[in-house]
Design a protein around this motif. Sequence first.
Motif, PDB file in Angstrom:
ATOM      1  N   VAL A  22       9.776   8.039  -0.232  1.00  0.00           N
ATOM      2  CA  VAL A  22       9.018   9.193  -1.002  1.00  0.00           C
ATOM      3  C   VAL A  22       7.939   9.637   0.011  1.00  0.00           C
ATOM      4  O   VAL A  22       7.723   9.178   1.027  1.00  0.00           O
ATOM      5  N   LYS A  23       7.381  10.897  -0.164  1.00  0.00           N
ATOM      6  CA  LYS A  23       6.279  11.428   0.477  1.00  0.00           C
ATOM      7  C   LYS A  23       4.966  10.505   0.058  1.00  0.00           C
ATOM      8  O   LYS A  23       4.877   9.841  -1.131  1.00  0.00           O
ATOM      9  N   ARG A  24       3.956  10.535   0.788  1.00  0.00           N
ATOM     10  CA  ARG A  24       2.696   9.823   0.636  1.00  0.00           C
ATOM     11  C   ARG A  24       2.089  10.094  -0.876  1.00  0.00           C
ATOM     12  O   ARG A  24       1.569   9.362  -1.571  1.00  0.00           O
ATOM     13  N   PRO A  25       1.912  11.573  -1.301  1.00  0.00           N
ATOM     14  CA  PRO A  25       1.148  11.786  -2.486  1.00  0.00           C
ATOM     15  C   PRO A  25       2.163  11.064  -3.646  1.00  0.00           C
ATOM     16  O   PRO A  25       1.595  10.566  -4.612  1.00  0.00           O
ATOM     17  N   THR A  26       3.418  11.173  -3.518  1.00  0.00           N
ATOM     18  CA  THR A  26       4.178  10.409  -4.556  1.00  0.00           C
ATOM     19  C   THR A  26       3.968   8.893  -4.460  1.00  0.00           C
ATOM     20  O   THR A  26       3.995   8.227  -5.736  1.00  0.00           O
ATOM     21  N   ALA A  27       3.848   8.471  -3.392  1.00  0.00           N
ATOM     22  CA  ALA A  27       3.836   6.881  -3.350  1.00  0.00           C
ATOM     23  C   ALA A  27       2.169   6.505  -3.950  1.00  0.00           C
ATOM     24  O   ALA A  27       2.136   5.875  -4.807  1.00  0.00           O
TER      25      ALA A  27
ATOM     26  N   ASN B 163       0.783  -1.168  -0.029  1.00  0.00           N
ATOM     27  CA  ASN B 163       0.123  -0.033   0.076  1.00  0.00           C
ATOM     28  C   ASN B 163       0.867   1.100   0.076  1.00  0.00           C
ATOM     29  O   ASN B 163       2.156   1.203  -0.149  1.00  0.00           O
ATOM     30  N   ALA B 164       0.323   2.392   0.140  1.00  0.00           N
ATOM     31  CA  ALA B 164       1.072   3.682   0.041  1.00  0.00           C
ATOM     32  C   ALA B 164       2.106   3.728   1.035  1.00  0.00           C
ATOM     33  O   ALA B 164       3.163   4.268   0.890  1.00  0.00           O
ATOM     34  N   ASN B 165       1.491   3.404   2.336  1.00  0.00           N
ATOM     35  CA  ASN B 165       2.775   3.600   3.420  1.00  0.00           C
ATOM     36  C   ASN B 165       3.745   2.535   3.218  1.00  0.00           C
ATOM     37  O   ASN B 165       4.957   2.996   3.401  1.00  0.00           O
ATOM     38  N   ASP B 166       3.745   1.504   2.470  1.00  0.00           N
ATOM     39  CA  ASP B 166       4.703   0.490   2.199  1.00  0.00           C
ATOM     40  C   ASP B 166       5.581   1.071   1.274  1.00  0.00           C
ATOM     41  O   ASP B 166       6.991   0.949   1.273  1.00  0.00           O
ATOM     42  N   VAL B 167       5.093   1.909   0.045  1.00  0.00           N
ATOM     43  CA  VAL B 167       5.797   2.514  -0.780  1.00  0.00           C
ATOM     44  C   VAL B 167       6.763   3.604  -0.092  1.00  0.00           C
ATOM     45  O   VAL B 167       7.947   3.590  -0.748  1.00  0.00           O
ATOM     46  N   VAL B 168       6.062   4.446   0.782  1.00  0.00           N
ATOM     47  CA  VAL B 168       6.768   5.238   1.457  1.00  0.00           C
ATOM     48  C   VAL B 168       7.863   4.950   2.160  1.00  0.00           C
ATOM     49  O   VAL B 168       9.253   5.492   1.963  1.00  0.00           O
ATOM     50  N   ASP B 169       7.798   3.807   2.837  1.00  0.00           N
ATOM     51  CA  ASP B 169       8.850   3.241   3.441  1.00  0.00           C
ATOM     52  C   ASP B 169       9.928   2.598   2.915  1.00  0.00           C
ATOM     53  O   ASP B 169      11.061   2.850   3.097  1.00  0.00           O
ATOM     54  N   LEU B 170       9.697   1.696   1.753  1.00  0.00           N
ATOM     55  CA  LEU B 170      10.273   1.377   0.806  1.00  0.00           C
ATOM     56  C   LEU B 170      11.323   2.260  -0.185  1.00  0.00           C
ATOM     57  O   LEU B 170      12.499   2.039  -0.249  1.00  0.00           O
ATOM     58  N   LEU B 171      10.521   3.246  -0.629  1.00  0.00           N
ATOM     59  CA  LEU B 171      11.430   4.060  -1.530  1.00  0.00           C
ATOM     60  C   LEU B 171      11.728   5.556  -0.887  1.00  0.00           C
ATOM     61  O   LEU B 171      12.598   6.263  -1.371  1.00  0.00           O
TER      62      LEU B 171
END
Length: 62
Positions: free
Chosen positions: A20-25, A10-18
């Motif tokens: 980046v900020k949440r809107p970017t995720a 989900n977006a939170n996982d993408v934020v942690d992984l990459l």
Amino acid sequence: MIESEKYLLNANDVVDLLGVKRPTAYKIIRDANIRLAKAGKLTIRGKINKHYLLKMLDVSEV
């Protein structure tokens, strides 16, 4: 359910992984799901397949 490896991020996982900020995720997930839908693949809104995301970014397993 025992979670040994997450397949859908989900977006939170993408934020942690990459990092980046949440809107970017959310934008990354949305763009990837558009690509997958055009290829005839099943997509889930707000989720992205981890392996597809890493392949799309040309990154080996993290």
